[in-house]
Motif scaffolding. Sequence first.
Motif, short mmCIF file in Angstrom:
data_model
loop_
_atom_site.label_atom_id
_atom_site.label_comp_id
_atom_site.label_asym_id
_atom_site.label_seq_id
_atom_site.Cartn_x
_atom_site.Cartn_y
_atom_site.Cartn_z
N TYR A 275 9.71 -0.87 3.96
CA TYR A 275 8.31 -0.46 3.80
C TYR A 275 7.87 0.48 4.92
O TYR A 275 8.10 0.18 6.08
N GLU A 279 10.95 2.81 -2.09
CA GLU A 279 11.78 3.40 -3.15
C GLU A 279 13.20 3.63 -2.66
O GLU A 279 14.16 3.43 -3.40
N ARG A 308 0.93 -3.22 -6.28
CA ARG A 308 1.54 -1.89 -6.47
C ARG A 308 3.00 -1.89 -6.03
O ARG A 308 3.87 -1.35 -6.72
N ILE A 309 3.26 -2.50 -4.90
CA ILE A 309 4.61 -2.51 -4.34
C ILE A 309 5.58 -3.23 -5.27
O ILE A 309 6.71 -2.77 -5.52
N SER A 311 5.44 -3.54 -8.45
CA SER A 311 5.71 -2.67 -9.58
C SER A 311 6.66 -1.54 -9.19
O SER A 311 7.62 -1.24 -9.91
N GLN A 312 6.45 -0.95 -8.01
CA GLN A 312 7.30 0.16 -7.57
C GLN A 312 8.73 -0.27 -7.29
O GLN A 312 9.68 0.42 -7.66
N VAL A 313 8.88 -1.40 -6.61
CA VAL A 313 10.22 -1.86 -6.24
C VAL A 313 11.10 -2.00 -7.47
O VAL A 313 12.27 -1.60 -7.48
N GLU A 315 11.01 -0.44 -10.16
CA GLU A 315 11.36 0.80 -10.87
C GLU A 315 12.86 1.06 -10.75
O GLU A 315 13.46 1.68 -11.63
#
Length: 384
Positions: A275, A279, A308-309, A311-313, A315
């Motif tokens: 972090y 990504e 949010r994190i 959801s992003q992780v 991906e």
Amino acid sequence: MNVSLKEIQAIDVHAHPYLANTEPYTPEEFVRKLSLSVIPNQIPPHYKRVKKQPFPGSNMWVQILIQRLAKKFSCEPTLESVVKERNIRAIDFRKYTRDLFSDAKLSGVIADFGYPQPLLSKEDYADLCGARIWEIHRIEPVMVQLSQDCQNFAEFREKYRANLAGALKQDGIVGLKSIIAYRSGLEIAPKDEKLAADEYEKFKENSYAKAKKLRDYCLHVAMEECTKSDKVMHIHTGIGDGEVVLQKASPSFLIDMLRDEKYENTKVHLVHGGYPWIEEAAFIVSILPNVYMDLSLQNPFSGHGVKRILSQVFEFAPFDKVMYGSDAFTVPEMNWIGVHLFKECFEDVLNSWIDSDYMDSETAQAIGEMVLYRNFENVYRKHL
């Protein structure tokens, strides 16, 4: 049917021990305990606050903690009211801590006893929180101590490797950890004993010296010992406190070392999941079979960003490569809110996936349990 994680146990794969506070905290002291900053917030002498205005130095995660504690304590959602109620309950700090861990269903912690210094007792911390405690052995304190004890690099080299090998044989120690990101960054050069030896005297004189070749060498030795013992190498990635070498803290700088053939069977745990470079960490764990990441520090310290994190992780990250963590380090409220905020945000994400027809509810529930504790069991199964 919606996903519900409230009653699911959590294993925190990265946190730190702490002692009971012997005196009640003032609101300002409590806020300082909640801050990642090593530099105290400077409050101007004539600073004025209006009613309900957050205390200076507070950010979103502190606000969420105050709001959730106020509900638990049935008091006004202000820092002053929450700290007052907290101090009453924390008179019996052991009971207070155990109650918070129990309420969060937090059943185990991989603890980094490298902070704070001097070392705290594993047995005392386990008794304080009532959870099962596993330990990682941090390499930097070993390096500092041996540099003071050893007259030359040859002696240091032998005693350093022996220390790591010995630690990894101990029950309850599941791996090693490096905070090289705080000292010289994550761009790790190939192992070079001669260059490491050349920097030994510099490091001996100043343990905070960059001494990059020596630090890189010591990380390689740690990787080798974890490989031999089939235990896990924890590497701090991403931000931390203000001392981190921010321009070299992205986990992407580790990629050359992680791709090295001699480490293809080495389990590596990217602490804090890189972090804010999440990504990059997610991509790395997707392409390297023995590399994993946790969501500590970004949870709970990014506050509402946790949703949010998550959801992003996912991906890129495979569901079996991500583990729950908090980086709690001063007070049990960090451990407590870490679990509750994570579950709350993950439920929202998982249920949105069901609503989008990406998966059914049973699959989503299974993914939630994987991240909260099952992935830990699979990664560390030989050492439980």
